[in-house]
Write a protein that holds these residues in place. Structure first.
Motif, PDB file in Angstrom:
ATOM      1  N   LEU A 148       0.740  -1.146  -0.371  1.00 41.32           N
ATOM      2  CA  LEU A 148       0.299   0.130  -0.222  1.00 41.32           C
ATOM      3  C   LEU A 148       0.848   1.671   0.321  1.00 41.32           C
ATOM      4  O   LEU A 148       2.064   1.597   0.439  1.00 41.32           O
ATOM      5  CB  LEU A 148      -0.909  -0.276   1.130  1.00 41.32           C
ATOM      6  CG  LEU A 148      -1.756  -1.081   1.773  1.00 41.32           C
ATOM      7  CD1 LEU A 148      -2.472  -1.137   2.441  1.00 41.32           C
ATOM      8  CD2 LEU A 148      -3.296  -0.979   0.243  1.00 41.32           C
ATOM      9  N   SER A 149       0.216   2.375  -0.473  1.00 44.33           N
ATOM     10  CA  SER A 149       0.672   3.716  -0.311  1.00 44.33           C
ATOM     11  C   SER A 149      -0.600   4.311   0.495  1.00 44.33           C
ATOM     12  O   SER A 149      -0.696   3.637   1.087  1.00 44.33           O
ATOM     13  CB  SER A 149       1.167   4.695  -1.997  1.00 44.33           C
ATOM     14  OG  SER A 149      -0.818   4.722  -1.913  1.00 44.33           O
ATOM     15  N   HIS A 150       0.679   5.515   1.057  1.00 44.74           N
ATOM     16  CA  HIS A 150       0.388   6.015   2.383  1.00 44.74           C
ATOM     17  C   HIS A 150      -2.167   6.680   2.002  1.00 44.74           C
ATOM     18  O   HIS A 150      -2.132   6.647   2.520  1.00 44.74           O
ATOM     19  CB  HIS A 150       0.749   6.515   2.338  1.00 44.74           C
ATOM     20  CG  HIS A 150       2.155   7.106   3.314  1.00 44.74           C
ATOM     21  ND1 HIS A 150       1.843   7.445   4.613  1.00 44.74           N
ATOM     22  CD2 HIS A 150       2.851   6.956   2.867  1.00 44.74           C
ATOM     23  CE1 HIS A 150       2.832   6.882   5.224  1.00 44.74           C
ATOM     24  NE2 HIS A 150       3.530   5.983   3.674  1.00 44.74           N
ATOM     25  N   SER A 151      -1.889   7.324   0.976  1.00 43.73           N
ATOM     26  CA  SER A 151      -3.628   7.083   0.637  1.00 43.73           C
ATOM     27  C   SER A 151      -3.787   6.257   0.272  1.00 43.73           C
ATOM     28  O   SER A 151      -4.980   6.561   0.317  1.00 43.73           O
ATOM     29  CB  SER A 151      -2.947   7.909  -1.277  1.00 43.73           C
ATOM     30  OG  SER A 151      -2.658   7.463  -2.155  1.00 43.73           O
ATOM     31  N   GLU A 152      -3.633   4.829  -0.211  1.00 41.29           N
ATOM     32  CA  GLU A 152      -4.468   3.823  -0.501  1.00 41.29           C
ATOM     33  C   GLU A 152      -4.634   3.523   1.226  1.00 41.29           C
ATOM     34  O   GLU A 152      -5.242   2.704   1.422  1.00 41.29           O
ATOM     35  CB  GLU A 152      -3.727   2.570  -1.176  1.00 41.29           C
ATOM     36  CG  GLU A 152      -3.309   3.704  -2.996  1.00 41.29           C
ATOM     37  CD  GLU A 152      -2.682   1.784  -3.298  1.00 41.29           C
ATOM     38  OE1 GLU A 152      -1.573   1.658  -2.608  1.00 41.29           O
ATOM     39  OE2 GLU A 152      -2.723   1.698  -4.810  1.00 41.29           O
ATOM     40  N   LEU A 153      -3.555   3.435   1.926  1.00 39.49           N
ATOM     41  CA  LEU A 153      -4.070   3.009   3.506  1.00 39.49           C
ATOM     42  C   LEU A 153      -5.152   3.910   3.725  1.00 39.49           C
ATOM     43  O   LEU A 153      -6.137   3.454   4.474  1.00 39.49           O
ATOM     44  CB  LEU A 153      -2.090   3.142   3.936  1.00 39.49           C
ATOM     45  CG  LEU A 153      -2.623   2.655   5.483  1.00 39.49           C
ATOM     46  CD1 LEU A 153      -2.699   1.162   6.371  1.00 39.49           C
ATOM     47  CD2 LEU A 153      -1.185   2.776   6.653  1.00 39.49           C
ATOM     48  N   PHE A 154      -5.295   5.520   3.894  1.00 37.95           N
ATOM     49  CA  PHE A 154      -6.051   5.876   4.349  1.00 37.95           C
ATOM     50  C   PHE A 154      -7.758   5.234   3.711  1.00 37.95           C
ATOM     51  O   PHE A 154      -8.215   5.978   4.745  1.00 37.95           O
ATOM     52  CB  PHE A 154      -5.768   7.480   3.738  1.00 37.95           C
ATOM     53  CG  PHE A 154      -6.492   7.986   3.914  1.00 37.95           C
ATOM     54  CD1 PHE A 154      -6.420   8.525   5.616  1.00 37.95           C
ATOM     55  CD2 PHE A 154      -6.830   8.580   3.144  1.00 37.95           C
ATOM     56  CE1 PHE A 154      -7.151   9.944   5.920  1.00 37.95           C
ATOM     57  CE2 PHE A 154      -8.024   9.942   3.666  1.00 37.95           C
ATOM     58  CZ  PHE A 154      -8.855  10.346   5.321  1.00 37.95           C
ATOM     59  N   MET A 155      -7.370   4.914   2.395  1.00 34.10           N
ATOM     60  CA  MET A 155      -8.567   5.074   2.173  1.00 34.10           C
ATOM     61  C   MET A 155      -8.948   3.805   1.976  1.00 34.10           C
ATOM     62  O   MET A 155     -10.834   3.987   2.770  1.00 34.10           O
ATOM     63  CB  MET A 155      -8.798   5.496   0.164  1.00 34.10           C
ATOM     64  CG  MET A 155      -8.203   6.097  -0.210  1.00 34.10           C
ATOM     65  SD  MET A 155      -9.384   7.002   0.107  1.00 34.10           S
ATOM     66  CE  MET A 155     -10.469   7.625  -0.497  1.00 34.10           C
ATOM     67  N   LYS A 156      -8.516   2.793   2.494  1.00 40.25           N
ATOM     68  CA  LYS A 156      -8.416   1.007   3.237  1.00 40.25           C
ATOM     69  C   LYS A 156      -9.062   1.330   4.160  1.00 40.25           C
ATOM     70  O   LYS A 156     -10.173   0.280   4.919  1.00 40.25           O
ATOM     71  CB  LYS A 156      -7.704   0.641   2.931  1.00 40.25           C
ATOM     72  CG  LYS A 156      -7.173  -0.247   1.264  1.00 40.25           C
ATOM     73  CD  LYS A 156      -6.958  -1.359   1.402  1.00 40.25           C
ATOM     74  CE  LYS A 156      -6.666  -1.437  -0.439  1.00 40.25           C
ATOM     75  NZ  LYS A 156      -6.581  -2.882  -0.416  1.00 40.25           N
ATOM     76  N   VAL A 157      -8.589   2.113   5.132  1.00 42.53           N
ATOM     77  CA  VAL A 157      -8.760   2.485   7.024  1.00 42.53           C
ATOM     78  C   VAL A 157     -10.029   2.926   6.806  1.00 42.53           C
ATOM     79  O   VAL A 157     -10.857   2.692   7.665  1.00 42.53           O
ATOM     80  CB  VAL A 157      -7.589   3.435   7.440  1.00 42.53           C
ATOM     81  CG1 VAL A 157      -8.333   3.725   8.667  1.00 42.53           C
ATOM     82  CG2 VAL A 157      -6.246   2.782   7.514  1.00 42.53           C
ATOM     83  N   GLN A 158     -10.426   4.167   6.107  1.00 41.90           N
ATOM     84  CA  GLN A 158     -11.994   4.722   6.652  1.00 41.90           C
ATOM     85  C   GLN A 158     -13.155   3.404   5.588  1.00 41.90           C
ATOM     86  O   GLN A 158     -13.538   3.770   6.246  1.00 41.90           O
ATOM     87  CB  GLN A 158     -12.158   6.386   5.529  1.00 41.90           C
ATOM     88  CG  GLN A 158     -10.452   6.888   5.575  1.00 41.90           C
ATOM     89  CD  GLN A 158     -11.571   8.541   5.230  1.00 41.90           C
ATOM     90  OE1 GLN A 158     -11.263   8.160   3.982  1.00 41.90           O
ATOM     91  NE2 GLN A 158     -11.197   9.682   5.930  1.00 41.90           N
ATOM     92  N   ASP A 159     -13.176   2.967   4.768  1.00 36.60           N
ATOM     93  CA  ASP A 159     -13.261   1.777   4.529  1.00 36.60           C
ATOM     94  C   ASP A 159     -13.740   0.466   4.840  1.00 36.60           C
ATOM     95  O   ASP A 159     -14.300  -0.017   5.183  1.00 36.60           O
ATOM     96  CB  ASP A 159     -13.119   1.169   3.133  1.00 36.60           C
ATOM     97  CG  ASP A 159     -13.687   2.589   1.824  1.00 36.60           C
ATOM     98  OD1 ASP A 159     -13.941   3.642   2.178  1.00 36.60           O
ATOM     99  OD2 ASP A 159     -12.532   2.596   0.608  1.00 36.60           O
ATOM    100  N   ASP A 160     -12.789   0.581   6.392  1.00 35.18           N
ATOM    101  CA  ASP A 160     -12.871  -0.818   6.860  1.00 35.18           C
ATOM    102  C   ASP A 160     -13.848  -0.688   8.047  1.00 35.18           C
ATOM    103  O   ASP A 160     -14.786  -0.215   8.497  1.00 35.18           O
ATOM    104  CB  ASP A 160     -11.464  -0.343   7.983  1.00 35.18           C
ATOM    105  CG  ASP A 160     -11.411  -2.047   8.531  1.00 35.18           C
ATOM    106  OD1 ASP A 160     -11.276  -2.930   7.871  1.00 35.18           O
ATOM    107  OD2 ASP A 160     -11.651  -2.216   9.832  1.00 35.18           O
TER     108      ASP A 160
END
Length: 115
Positions: free
Chosen positions: A61-73
């Motif tokens: 993951l990149s930081h932005s992908e991680l940010f989006m996936k955390v919000q979608d968890d």
């Protein structure tokens, strides 16, 4: 018995001082807010969610992908963590890096969790 002017002034001063202290006390928060995500427990819960997302994605993951996936968890509470943003994610990752010196990137965190 006659009260002089300075005594009246002192009585009103003390009376108004008590009233003003009460008004300040009434507006101070006495209990933690429901959506307060700045407490240590909230930070640890958010870090657990971040680590879970990193582990599930195999660290790719990149930081932005991680940010989006955390919000979608599913475990991410959007009402409680309404202030969560990219900067907060970076701060939590830096906190994790400070606690675990052997990690420098998201991939390193994944390998650390896997071990």
């Amino acid at each position: 018995m006659e009260i002089n002017t300075s005594t009246w002034m002192m009585i009103f001063f003390v009376l108004l001082l008590v009233v003003s202290i009460y008004k300040i006390y009434a507006f101070l928060p006495n209990k933690p807010l429901v959506d307060d995500d700045t407490t240590k427990e909230s930070q640890e819960e958010l870090l657990k969610i971040i680590l879970k997302v990193i582990k599930e994605s195999n660290g790719e993951l990149s930081h932005s992908e991680l940010f989006m996936k955390v919000q979608d968890d599913d475990t991410f509470n959007k009402k409680r963590f309404w202030r969560f943003n990219q900067n907060r994610l970076n701060q939590l990752l830096n906190y994790y890096h400070l606690q675990n010196i052997q990690t420098n990137s998201i991939k390193d965190i994944y390998h650390d969790l896997k071990a």
